[in-house]
Motif scaffolding. Structure first.
Motif, mmCIF file in Angstrom:
data_model
loop_
_atom_site.group_PDB
_atom_site.id
_atom_site.type_symbol
_atom_site.label_atom_id
_atom_site.label_comp_id
_atom_site.label_asym_id
_atom_site.label_seq_id
_atom_site.Cartn_x
_atom_site.Cartn_y
_atom_site.Cartn_z
ATOM 1 N N GLU A 75 0.827 -1.214 0.000
ATOM 2 C CA GLU A 75 0.000 0.000 0.000
ATOM 3 C C GLU A 75 0.858 1.259 0.000
ATOM 4 O OE1 GLU A 75 -2.408 -0.413 3.476
ATOM 5 O OE2 GLU A 75 -3.833 -1.764 2.506
ATOM 6 N N ASP A 76 2.153 1.076 -0.111
ATOM 7 C CA ASP A 76 3.098 2.186 0.018
ATOM 8 C C ASP A 76 3.488 2.706 -1.363
ATOM 9 O OD1 ASP A 76 4.960 3.998 0.889
ATOM 10 O OD2 ASP A 76 6.503 2.507 1.356
ATOM 11 N N HIS A 79 5.396 7.269 -2.734
ATOM 12 C CA HIS A 79 5.949 7.700 -1.445
ATOM 13 C C HIS A 79 6.641 9.058 -1.542
ATOM 14 C CE1 HIS A 79 8.262 7.208 2.342
ATOM 15 N NE2 HIS A 79 9.288 7.643 1.658
ATOM 16 N N LYS A 82 4.200 12.055 -2.132
ATOM 17 C CA LYS A 82 3.421 12.315 -0.915
ATOM 18 C C LYS A 82 4.256 13.025 0.137
ATOM 19 C CE LYS A 82 0.323 8.344 -1.500
ATOM 20 N NZ LYS A 82 -0.085 7.025 -0.951
ATOM 21 N N SER A 88 -0.315 12.353 3.605
ATOM 22 C CA SER A 88 -0.117 11.233 4.526
ATOM 23 C C SER A 88 0.029 9.938 3.741
ATOM 24 C CB SER A 88 -1.294 11.117 5.499
ATOM 25 O OG SER A 88 -2.453 10.667 4.821
ATOM 26 N N TYR A 89 0.419 8.901 4.441
ATOM 27 C CA TYR A 89 0.682 7.580 3.851
ATOM 28 C C TYR A 89 -0.514 7.065 3.066
ATOM 29 C CZ TYR A 89 1.721 2.525 3.940
ATOM 30 O OH TYR A 89 1.934 1.212 3.607
ATOM 31 N N ARG A 90 -1.727 7.256 3.579
ATOM 32 C CA ARG A 90 -2.919 6.693 2.947
ATOM 33 C C ARG A 90 -3.631 7.651 1.997
ATOM 34 N NH1 ARG A 90 -3.834 1.806 4.722
ATOM 35 N NH2 ARG A 90 -3.021 1.128 6.739
ATOM 36 N N ASP A 91 -3.112 8.858 1.849
ATOM 37 C CA ASP A 91 -3.692 9.796 0.887
ATOM 38 C C ASP A 91 -3.354 9.370 -0.538
ATOM 39 O OD1 ASP A 91 -4.821 11.426 2.780
ATOM 40 O OD2 ASP A 91 -3.106 12.790 2.881
ATOM 41 N N ASP A 92 -4.186 9.760 -1.480
ATOM 42 C CA ASP A 92 -3.878 9.579 -2.890
ATOM 43 C C ASP A 92 -3.075 10.777 -3.381
ATOM 44 O OD1 ASP A 92 -5.228 7.144 -3.152
ATOM 45 O OD2 ASP A 92 -7.149 8.145 -3.524
#
Length: 228
Positions: A75-76, A79, A82, A88-92
């Protein structure tokens, strides 16, 4: 941050926007960048054995092929974009974030490449004033130790390489399309900044016949941020 010479951070956007005062905006930002596919391949193998990484240690990945990991567990993605855009890590990540990341790199960063580590560290030493024996009498021997004819390696995890024609390589590149574009831009900056650094720190020996590249200024380097 008046008494701070160097900062190390994994959150460059936060540091650049919130910790530097207006009169510190000329501070140099040094960062090493790795090819997006290589970074994720390394992560896949590293976290299989890194028991000291308490929150991310993943020995169960050892039973997976890298293709299975990319398809079902990774899911990374994007990187670099972002991090530089403050996501953030989970943002598109978006194309707008990519352009923001490029602008930040162009205006604030001295870029280095893990695949050109020796040359990258040489440039960092110049910017930090550590390239002269009177300021750093151990720097030459240190460079020879790690980047000389028989370099020492530490903190590395040998693992199988993934070839560009491998479906897993291509899938990682597809999932990280913005990072791939940003990395191409980083390679461009790396080539352009060589002459810029030479002109800035060795103006009497640099070739002054060519016009400066549009990569910003590195003068008046003060506090330094290094992004992992």
């Amino acid at each position: 941050l008046d008494n701070v010479d160097i900062l190390f951070t994994s959150f460059p956007s936060f540091v650049l926007e919130r910790l530097f005062t207006p009169d510190q905006k000329s501070s140099a930002t040094l960062a090493l960048f790795r090819h997006p596919v290589e970074r994720l391949v390394s992560k896949f193998y590293y976290l299989q054995i890194a028991s000291w990484e308490v929150s991310s240690y993943s020995p169960q990945w050892a039973s997976l092929s890298i293709q299975e990991w990319v398809e079902n567990y990774n899911e990374d993605n994007d990187h670099l974009v972002k991090k530089l855009a403050g996501k953030s890590y989970r943002d598109d990540a978006t194309l707008q974030d990519l352009e923001r990341a490029k602008k930040t790199l162009r205006e604030r960063f001295v870029v280095g490449l893990t695949e050109r580590m020796g040359e990258s560290v040489r440039r960092f030493n110049i910017v930090l004033g550590l390239d002269k024996e009177e300021t750093c009498k151990y720097c030459k021997s240190c460079m020879n130790t790690y980047f000389g004819a028989h370099p020492q390696k530490s903190n590395s995890n040998p693992h199988p390489e993934l070839q560009e024609d491998d479906p897993a390589w291509q899938l990682i590149a597809q999932q990280n399309s913005l990072d791939m574009q940003l990395y191409d831009y980083i390679l461009q900056l790396f080539d352009e900044q060589k002459d810029l650094i030479e002109r800035t720190y060795y103006p009497t020996t640099a070739d002054t016949s060519s016009s400066p590249a549009d990569t910003g200024s590195i003068e008046d380097a003060g506090s330094v941020v290094s992004m992992e």
